[in-house]
Design a protein around this motif. Structure first.
Motif, mmCIF file in Angstrom:
data_model
loop_
_atom_site.group_PDB
_atom_site.id
_atom_site.type_symbol
_atom_site.label_atom_id
_atom_site.label_comp_id
_atom_site.label_asym_id
_atom_site.label_seq_id
_atom_site.Cartn_x
_atom_site.Cartn_y
_atom_site.Cartn_z
ATOM 1 N N UNK A 32 -1.479 17.915 -2.783
ATOM 2 C CA UNK A 32 -0.345 18.024 -1.855
ATOM 3 C C UNK A 32 -0.424 16.957 -0.773
ATOM 4 N N UNK A 33 -1.638 16.628 -0.327
ATOM 5 C CA UNK A 33 -1.794 15.555 0.670
ATOM 6 C C UNK A 33 -1.369 14.213 0.097
ATOM 7 N N UNK A 34 -1.676 13.979 -1.178
ATOM 8 C CA UNK A 34 -1.291 12.735 -1.836
ATOM 9 C C UNK A 34 0.227 12.616 -1.918
ATOM 10 N N UNK A 35 0.870 13.709 -2.287
ATOM 11 C CA UNK A 35 2.337 13.720 -2.376
ATOM 12 C C UNK A 35 2.961 13.502 -0.995
ATOM 13 N N UNK A 36 2.443 14.193 0.006
ATOM 14 C CA UNK A 36 2.981 14.058 1.358
ATOM 15 C C UNK A 36 2.781 12.636 1.871
ATOM 16 N N UNK A 37 1.638 12.047 1.595
ATOM 17 C CA UNK A 37 1.388 10.668 2.009
ATOM 18 C C UNK A 37 2.352 9.694 1.356
ATOM 19 N N UNK A 38 2.650 9.919 0.077
ATOM 20 C CA UNK A 38 3.606 9.056 -0.627
ATOM 21 C C UNK A 38 4.998 9.177 -0.018
ATOM 22 N N UNK A 39 5.374 10.400 0.349
ATOM 23 C CA UNK A 39 6.679 10.605 0.993
ATOM 24 C C UNK A 39 6.755 9.884 2.333
ATOM 25 N N UNK A 40 5.706 9.998 3.129
ATOM 26 C CA UNK A 40 5.689 9.373 4.453
ATOM 27 C C UNK A 40 5.749 7.855 4.344
ATOM 28 N N UNK A 43 9.264 6.878 3.454
ATOM 29 C CA UNK A 43 10.189 6.988 4.586
ATOM 30 C C UNK A 43 9.982 5.860 5.591
ATOM 31 N N UNK A 44 8.738 5.403 5.761
ATOM 32 C CA UNK A 44 8.485 4.356 6.746
ATOM 33 C C UNK A 44 8.894 2.974 6.241
ATOM 34 N N UNK A 45 8.817 2.768 4.926
ATOM 35 C CA UNK A 45 9.181 1.473 4.373
ATOM 36 C C UNK A 45 9.558 1.643 2.898
ATOM 37 N N UNK A 46 10.780 2.090 2.615
ATOM 38 C CA UNK A 46 11.164 2.400 1.234
ATOM 39 C C UNK A 46 11.155 1.199 0.294
ATOM 40 N N UNK A 47 11.301 0.009 0.813
ATOM 41 C CA UNK A 47 11.293 -1.169 -0.048
ATOM 42 C C UNK A 47 9.925 -1.468 -0.635
ATOM 43 N N UNK A 48 8.874 -1.127 0.091
ATOM 44 C CA UNK A 48 7.517 -1.402 -0.381
ATOM 45 C C UNK A 48 6.876 -0.216 -1.086
ATOM 46 N N UNK A 49 7.319 0.985 -0.768
ATOM 47 C CA UNK A 49 6.689 2.196 -1.313
ATOM 48 C C UNK A 49 7.740 3.043 -2.017
ATOM 49 N N UNK A 51 9.230 5.936 -4.165
ATOM 50 C CA UNK A 51 8.856 7.334 -4.338
ATOM 51 C C UNK A 51 10.046 8.095 -4.897
ATOM 52 N N UNK A 52 9.819 8.806 -5.979
ATOM 53 C CA UNK A 52 10.842 9.664 -6.572
ATOM 54 C C UNK A 52 10.230 11.054 -6.716
#
Length: 69
Positions: A32-40, A43-49, A51-52
């Protein structure tokens, strides 16, 4: 007495647990921490990270039984 250690995403975690259930709970917490980190990061830089939420793959983990001698 057997204890349990977690192999999470190819690396052993430092924590050792007395029961497999406690180790499973910890593994799910890390997922769950991994998923939450991916979401964050997304959100902070959608072009580089990218996430679906529907296609996010949780990391692999394995609970390993170790012997205390």
């Amino acid at each position: 007495m057997s204890r349990f250690k977690l192999l999470f995403d190819g690396e052993y975690e430092d924590e050792v647990f007395d029961t497999e259930e406690a180790e499973e709970e910890y593994a799910l917490y890390l997922c769950s921490c991994t998923r939450q980190g991916a979401e964050i990061l997304h959100m902070s830089n959608p072009g580089d990270y990218d996430y679906d939420e529907d296609n996010f793959e949780d990391p692999d983990y394995e609970i390993v039984e170790i012997d205390d001698d």
